[in-house]
Design an enzyme around this catalytic site. Structure first.
Site, mmCIF file in Angstrom:
data_model
loop_
_atom_site.group_PDB
_atom_site.id
_atom_site.type_symbol
_atom_site.label_atom_id
_atom_site.label_comp_id
_atom_site.label_asym_id
_atom_site.label_seq_id
_atom_site.Cartn_x
_atom_site.Cartn_y
_atom_site.Cartn_z
ATOM 1 N N ASN A 49 4.731 -10.338 6.532
ATOM 2 C CA ASN A 49 5.336 -9.209 5.468
ATOM 3 C C ASN A 49 4.219 -8.408 5.384
ATOM 4 O O ASN A 49 3.436 -8.632 4.408
ATOM 5 C CB ASN A 49 5.890 -9.963 4.297
ATOM 6 C CG ASN A 49 6.392 -9.008 3.598
ATOM 7 O OD1 ASN A 49 6.943 -7.903 3.751
ATOM 8 N ND2 ASN A 49 6.725 -9.313 2.133
ATOM 9 N N LYS A 53 4.384 -5.679 3.523
ATOM 10 C CA LYS A 53 4.872 -5.024 2.383
ATOM 11 C C LYS A 53 4.371 -3.608 2.468
ATOM 12 O O LYS A 53 4.885 -2.973 3.446
ATOM 13 C CB LYS A 53 3.944 -5.737 1.258
ATOM 14 C CG LYS A 53 4.186 -7.223 1.000
ATOM 15 C CD LYS A 53 3.544 -7.789 -0.161
ATOM 16 C CE LYS A 53 3.950 -9.193 -0.405
ATOM 17 N NZ LYS A 53 3.375 -9.885 -1.494
ATOM 18 N N HIS A 87 13.201 -10.906 -1.663
ATOM 19 C CA HIS A 87 12.014 -11.080 -1.928
ATOM 20 C C HIS A 87 11.773 -11.085 -3.498
ATOM 21 O O HIS A 87 12.251 -9.930 -4.037
ATOM 22 C CB HIS A 87 10.907 -10.041 -1.202
ATOM 23 C CG HIS A 87 9.444 -10.443 -1.192
ATOM 24 N ND1 HIS A 87 8.746 -10.256 -2.526
ATOM 25 C CD2 HIS A 87 8.804 -11.400 -0.326
ATOM 26 C CE1 HIS A 87 7.361 -10.668 -2.143
ATOM 27 N NE2 HIS A 87 7.439 -11.118 -0.843
ATOM 28 N N GLU A 140 9.447 -9.617 -5.257
ATOM 29 C CA GLU A 140 9.297 -8.235 -5.562
ATOM 30 C C GLU A 140 10.500 -7.281 -5.732
ATOM 31 O O GLU A 140 10.336 -6.496 -6.475
ATOM 32 C CB GLU A 140 8.219 -7.698 -4.631
ATOM 33 C CG GLU A 140 6.729 -8.355 -4.710
ATOM 34 C CD GLU A 140 5.907 -8.224 -3.664
ATOM 35 O OE1 GLU A 140 4.839 -8.959 -3.802
ATOM 36 O OE2 GLU A 140 6.243 -7.477 -2.792
ATOM 37 N N GLU A 151 9.416 -19.219 -2.134
ATOM 38 C CA GLU A 151 8.241 -18.327 -2.374
ATOM 39 C C GLU A 151 8.068 -18.475 -3.959
ATOM 40 O O GLU A 151 8.637 -17.894 -4.569
ATOM 41 C CB GLU A 151 8.146 -16.896 -2.118
ATOM 42 C CG GLU A 151 9.326 -16.227 -2.100
ATOM 43 C CD GLU A 151 9.406 -14.874 -2.376
ATOM 44 O OE1 GLU A 151 8.478 -14.372 -1.674
ATOM 45 O OE2 GLU A 151 9.997 -14.322 -2.898
ATOM 46 N N GLY A 184 0.532 -13.116 -3.956
ATOM 47 C CA GLY A 184 -0.756 -12.238 -4.259
ATOM 48 C C GLY A 184 -1.322 -12.738 -5.281
ATOM 49 O O GLY A 184 -2.338 -11.908 -6.062
ATOM 50 N N SER A 217 0.524 -17.074 -1.009
ATOM 51 C CA SER A 217 -0.796 -17.222 -0.420
ATOM 52 C C SER A 217 -1.249 -18.127 0.466
ATOM 53 O O SER A 217 -2.025 -19.177 0.267
ATOM 54 C CB SER A 217 -1.423 -17.509 -1.895
ATOM 55 O OG SER A 217 -1.427 -16.433 -2.796
#
Length: 243
Positions: free
Chosen positions: A8, A10, A88, A90, A160, A166, A204
């Site tokens: 991904n 991003k 996701h 985010e 996740e 991150g 991560s």
């Protein structure tokens, strides 16, 4: 099933940087590999090395119409996409994708012939409060409500933990394995042939922890963020998944 490793990117990349990254990618026959890239680079990635599937990072819940700024599943198919990430953390936290919106996006993808990678996971506060399985069950239940049993068996799920994305922190292999087992059990309870559904871990993942994470039962690969932007790191993770 082969494990699946999906990168991904991003909101990263440029035409020049992407060419450098692509030059460092190598096929790993034992693993299915995908790269999920920003919309503007889908055309460039049509010239990716063989052995890599293409994916996007989001999709509209709508098939077509007056939805300025949206991108439909059919449009992604035009560029040769096989996968698309939906839900996701985010997108959930920063752009208002709630559980039912995520489910409708998954349905839109499946209806068009794409494979959605549906993300679920808890925040650190939710983990500390002992709400991990309640949160994930709620997220999964919305998907099940919209899709039904038949469609559930055709998606990919990605666990996740939000606190590991991150941050440099990763769930331990035992923590990941515990949640993945619970997700698999939930699928069985819905009447799904859970052995056909790949459940990825995302959060991560790096070359030095990938092998341990991928060795856990029920961990069928990874959704890789930052490490997917470094060819050597991404290839090391793919090789770890193929062991």
């Amino acid at each position: 099933m082969k494990k699946l490793v999906a990168g991904n990117w991003k909101m990263n990349g440029s035409l020049a940087a992407n060419e450098v990254l692509l030059a460092g990618l190598r096929t790993v026959p034992e693993v299915d590999v995908a790269v999920c890239v920003p919309y503007p680079y889908l055309a460039q990635l049509q010239r990716r090395p063989s052995g890599f599937e293409l994916g996007a990072q989001d999709v509209s819940e709508f098939a077509e119409g007056a939805y300025t700024g949206e991108v439909s599943a059919a449009m992604l198919l035009d560029f040769g996409c096989r996968y698309v990430i939906v839900g996701h953390s985010e997108r959930r936290a920063r752009f208002g994708d709630d559980d039912l919106t995520v489910a409708r996006k998954a349905l839109s993808a499946l209806s068009a012939g794409l494979v959605p990678i549906v993300c679920v996971g808890e925040t650190l506060d939710e983990r500390d409060a002992g709400e991990v399985f309640g949160v994930i069950t709620r997220q999964l239940a919305a998907v099940g409500e919209v899709l039904g049993t038949a469609w559930l068996g055709r998606l990919v799920l990605a666990y996740e933990p939000v606190w590991a994305i991150g941050t440099g922190r990763s769930a331990t292999a035992a923590q990941a394995g515990e949640v993945h087992a619970a997700i698999r059990s939930w699928l069985v309870e819905q009447g799904v042939d859970a052995g056909t559904v790949r459940i990825l871990y995302g959060g991560s993942v790096k070359p030095d922890n990938a092998a341990e994470l991928f060795s856990m039962p029920n961990v069928d690969g990874g959704l890789i963020g930052g490490a997917s932007l470094v060819a050597d790191d991404f290839m090391a993770i793919c090789r770890a998944a193929g062991v």
